[in-house]
Design an enzyme around this catalytic site. Sequence first.
Site, PDB file in Angstrom:
ATOM      1  N   GLY A 180      11.959  11.757  20.224  1.00  0.00           N
ATOM      2  CA  GLY A 180      10.294  11.972  19.366  1.00  0.00           C
ATOM      3  C   GLY A 180      10.024  12.373  18.898  1.00  0.00           C
ATOM      4  O   GLY A 180       9.094  12.997  17.853  1.00  0.00           O
ATOM      5  N   ASN A 229       8.237  23.233  20.924  1.00  0.00           N
ATOM      6  CA  ASN A 229       8.096  24.790  20.513  1.00  0.00           C
ATOM      7  C   ASN A 229       6.947  25.302  20.314  1.00  0.00           C
ATOM      8  O   ASN A 229       6.246  24.974  20.026  1.00  0.00           O
ATOM      9  CB  ASN A 229       8.587  24.365  19.368  1.00  0.00           C
ATOM     10  CG  ASN A 229       9.873  23.632  18.708  1.00  0.00           C
ATOM     11  OD1 ASN A 229      11.010  23.467  19.762  1.00  0.00           O
ATOM     12  ND2 ASN A 229       9.989  22.750  18.039  1.00  0.00           N
ATOM     13  N   GLU A 258       9.868  17.948  32.113  1.00  0.00           N
ATOM     14  CA  GLU A 258       9.409  16.492  31.535  1.00  0.00           C
ATOM     15  C   GLU A 258       8.535  15.744  32.536  1.00  0.00           C
ATOM     16  O   GLU A 258       7.986  14.819  32.524  1.00  0.00           O
ATOM     17  CB  GLU A 258      10.870  16.388  31.113  1.00  0.00           C
ATOM     18  CG  GLU A 258      11.881  16.922  30.069  1.00  0.00           C
ATOM     19  CD  GLU A 258      10.624  16.850  29.448  1.00  0.00           C
ATOM     20  OE1 GLU A 258       9.607  15.995  28.971  1.00  0.00           O
ATOM     21  OE2 GLU A 258      11.602  17.689  28.362  1.00  0.00           O
ATOM     22  N   HIS A 291       2.982  19.945  27.140  1.00  0.00           N
ATOM     23  CA  HIS A 291       4.252  21.026  27.871  1.00  0.00           C
ATOM     24  C   HIS A 291       3.868  22.690  27.514  1.00  0.00           C
ATOM     25  O   HIS A 291       4.502  23.226  27.843  1.00  0.00           O
ATOM     26  CB  HIS A 291       5.399  20.444  26.623  1.00  0.00           C
ATOM     27  CG  HIS A 291       5.730  20.283  26.960  1.00  0.00           C
ATOM     28  ND1 HIS A 291       6.873  19.784  28.504  1.00  0.00           N
ATOM     29  CD2 HIS A 291       7.174  18.832  26.269  1.00  0.00           C
ATOM     30  CE1 HIS A 291       7.252  18.461  28.603  1.00  0.00           C
ATOM     31  NE2 HIS A 291       7.991  18.411  27.273  1.00  0.00           N
ATOM     32  N   GLU A 300       3.452  16.414  23.702  1.00  0.00           N
ATOM     33  CA  GLU A 300       4.066  17.475  23.573  1.00  0.00           C
ATOM     34  C   GLU A 300       3.328  19.268  23.616  1.00  0.00           C
ATOM     35  O   GLU A 300       3.647  20.093  24.345  1.00  0.00           O
ATOM     36  CB  GLU A 300       4.450  17.802  22.052  1.00  0.00           C
ATOM     37  CG  GLU A 300       5.432  16.717  21.787  1.00  0.00           C
ATOM     38  CD  GLU A 300       6.798  16.109  22.352  1.00  0.00           C
ATOM     39  OE1 GLU A 300       7.147  18.035  23.151  1.00  0.00           O
ATOM     40  OE2 GLU A 300       7.313  15.310  22.780  1.00  0.00           O
TER      41      GLU A 300
HETATM   42  N1  0A1 Z   1      11.367  18.086  25.483  1.00  0.00           N
HETATM   43  C1  0A1 Z   1      10.871  17.150  23.882  1.00  0.00           C
HETATM   44  C2  0A1 Z   1      12.303  16.055  24.265  1.00  0.00           C
HETATM   45  C3  0A1 Z   1      13.719  16.343  23.350  1.00  0.00           C
HETATM   46  C4  0A1 Z   1      14.497  16.856  23.907  1.00  0.00           C
HETATM   47  C5  0A1 Z   1      16.012  17.129  23.028  1.00  0.00           C
HETATM   48  C6  0A1 Z   1      15.926  17.491  21.653  1.00  0.00           C
HETATM   49  O1  0A1 Z   1      17.378  17.444  21.225  1.00  0.00           O
HETATM   50  C7  0A1 Z   1      17.381  17.006  20.037  1.00  0.00           C
HETATM   51  C8  0A1 Z   1      14.470  16.925  21.217  1.00  0.00           C
HETATM   52  C9  0A1 Z   1      13.513  17.032  21.453  1.00  0.00           C
HETATM   53  C10 0A1 Z   1      10.127  15.882  24.672  1.00  0.00           C
HETATM   54  O2  0A1 Z   1      10.095  16.237  26.276  1.00  0.00           O
HETATM   55  O3  0A1 Z   1       9.038  15.615  24.482  1.00  0.00           O
HETATM   56 ZN    ZN Z   2       9.027  16.070  26.787  1.00  0.00          ZN
END
Ligand code: 0A1
Ligand code: ZN
Length: 883
Positions: free
Chosen positions: A268, A272, A327, A308, A305
């Site tokens: 989704g 970063n 998460e 986070h 996001e």
């Molecule tokens: N940390 C992001 C989820 C995410 C995980 C892996 C990815 O790479 C393919 C991309 C995004 C979230 O929780 O929104």
């Molecule tokens: Zn997340």
Amino acid sequence: MRTDEPHPIRLQDYRPPDWLVDTVELDVSLDASATRVRASLLLRPNPKAAAPAPLVLDGDGLTLVALRLDGEPLASVHYVATPDRLSLAQPPQRPLRLEIETLVDPSANTQLMGLYRSGKTYCTQCEAEGFRRITYFPDRPDVMAVYTTRIEADITDAPVLLANGNLKEAGTLPSGKRHFAVWHDPFPKPAYLFALVGGTLAVVEDRFRTMSGRDVTLRIYVEPGKEDRCGYAMDSLKRAMRWDEQAFGREYDLDMFMIVAVSDFNMGAMENKGLNIFNDKYILASPETATDTDYASIEAIVAHEYFHNWTGNRITCRDWFQLCLKEGLTVFRDQEFTSDERSRPVERIKDVRGLRAHQCVEDAGPLAHPVRPTLYHEINNFYTTTVYEKGAEVVRMLQVLLGPQQFRQGMDLYFTRHDGEAATIEQFVQCFADAGGRDLSQFMLWYAQSGTPEIVATGSYDARAKTYRLDLAQTLPPTPGQPSKEPMVIPLVAGLVGPDGRDLPLQRADGAPLERGLLTLDRPAASYVFTGVEQRPVPSINRGFSAPVRLTVNVSDEDLRFLANHDSDPFNRWQAVHTLAMRLLVDSTEAIRRSEPPRQDPALVAAIKAVLTSRDLEPAFVAQVIALPSESDIAREIARDVNPDAVYAARQTLRQAIMTTLSKTLATTYQRLSSPEPYSPDADATGRRALKNTCLDLITTACDPSAIALAKRQYERADNMTDRMAALQALTLCDCTERTAALDDFYRRYSGDPLIVDKWLSLQAAIPEPATLERVKALTSHPAFSMANPNRVRALIGAFAMSNQTQSNRADGRGYDFIVDTVLAIDPKNPQLAARLLSALKSWRVLEPRRRSLARAALKRVAGTPSLSRDVGDIVQRALAES
Ligand code: 0A1
Ligand code: ZN
């Protein structure tokens, strides 16, 4: 493919890193097929590790061009470089500077991990282990460093150059053809939060003043021409920033917050630091192009996001086993945000429906794993609904147990105690133990034991003694690797509803009131006696879904109808109707399988009518009540020997009964809610449209000509995508000429917009007719389709595999063959996408014997394929394992 690494990875093997990295200076010279990356790392031995240690850096498919140690080229006898690893056996045991030059090919990167191209845009995805595809690095979240990134590119190729943090410098090179930008992020971060972007992008800019009065520049970058579709995302971002200040006291910490929307993305979005990268599906919206559901997802994901930044970035995870630390907590926070912005009861119902549809299914099948797993082969396969959504439920239970004030104190403690650290679940839970002054060691089982606890509640009223006794018992079913379990701490919020519909005071035998109506079951079984109960009450248990359990209560259908009308807890009001419908649907499915007539329940239909005509209920809530259990809900309830055709027939029978008995009510409700007002995505208008379109869905159940005409009229006159899609969906479920005409018209109108074409693909993939498989296969050759784009694949093949129960589970097994063929075709290019698609087959064991053996044969075919990716190999091994 990364096959030579030692696997599996176990939590118990965790060791602190041997080397730490203080600063990373990256110099990236963008080129379509040969991007040069120079990384200068300031490393030092970790005082907490056993010295002297070799220096081992991770890589993935890398080509080393040059290596220098403290400014001098390093002779090849001192190191070994493979695509997967760079090791120095005897590095000097002191701080040192390592300069690494690698060459990467972004155009050839079809995995969409590391540096890749989405269209002409250069972008990165580094979570979980993508940074090692850019340069050699100790690619683990407990190595946190300060990054400075210089990007250089052709001005025409990539006029916009972005990286994490604040812009320090930018300029044109003497040639006049290339330019550069230098970004600096002052906050130490793990490599998975690194990002850079280069391309031709348009920007929408806004501003936010933080609670301490700092001005933050907000920017959303999109493909030129799409700037007018960023308004809702920007508005959501500002609301999320304000909410985090008010609800959690968390302020944004950089001068700039940027979002970039790209069309090729495996998930989704990604958090970063200061530079979120989004699947454009979760940014772009206008009334004509996006549905209410799209708007709601944009709001939730932009917020997720953003949140986070504190839960994930400022405090990150020590290792990937702790993924739920960021998460689960961040999903909890985005759910709370949505509840405050929209309707709390409706959000709770939607979240629980989602949890049951996905997480409970995962928990009951071969891919079940704890919220915090203890072993993995491929971390990409653990971005699951268990880690995310059940992880959020576990945080919610802490809030239920401690109450809102102590919970907030626990969160505050977590933020102050662990800011800037890479933390563990133990450290997180300890903050709540300290804030609440209680022992939470038994609570930790929620992180360790997989499977959905089953609670049986038996209530009995003693009219003479005026007491009500509630017996509760818990069991936890065995799951892969966990044959027997310990009793859990289960917070059940309960009430006793008196004959006038009001809650009775909950008075324990010792006269003490039951605080917040909370029963905490922490043994295999317990009894609770309430005194002074003047008349027989109806128990309402697990209010607000206070614990993620499967609950069976000995209440009659009549009592459930009473709760449907009177329960003061809106969640359980919805649950009562849902349980009544489920009881009927399960009985009917069994009857159909015995070739007997399905059961009818006029009282259920009457209860639905009462909800539909009630004026004190919000439309969004009513829509949830009349949206019956889905086919997969029913299959999950039946849990074994499932025949999807019988499930479908049972559900259709109930829909028909509602449609015929309530035709007038449905028509008047539909008319009442058809408003001429201009479209607005707010919660009230969204709720009214949801109810109107749920009525339309029921009205068109039998596909009679007047209903088709109604849907056709709505399709043609709609001034927004929500109404147009709902009408088109109703038409697609009827085999009629209007369907073909509307599908053709829809494609003609929107063929230039891939995100809308995705809706067109999904609707066709979900048609519950035998011709669908051939239709879907034909669509894979349609010019609008591409196996290389994850959104297209999920829209067509994902929708077929996950939302078309009868056709993906065709009795001839051809649905499974098609899914598996697609998985095998995608795997060499994009293993993550292939593995996710394959996990659609995870519930194969609940099917009736014929389908079960066909599904197993298809999975075996995957297992027998040479050179599978680690992602697909891991899913298929676990799916087939005898537990
Ligand atoms: N940390 C992001 C989820 C995410 C995980 C892996 C990815 O790479 C393919 C991309 C995004 C979230 O929780 O929104
Ligand atoms: Zn997340």
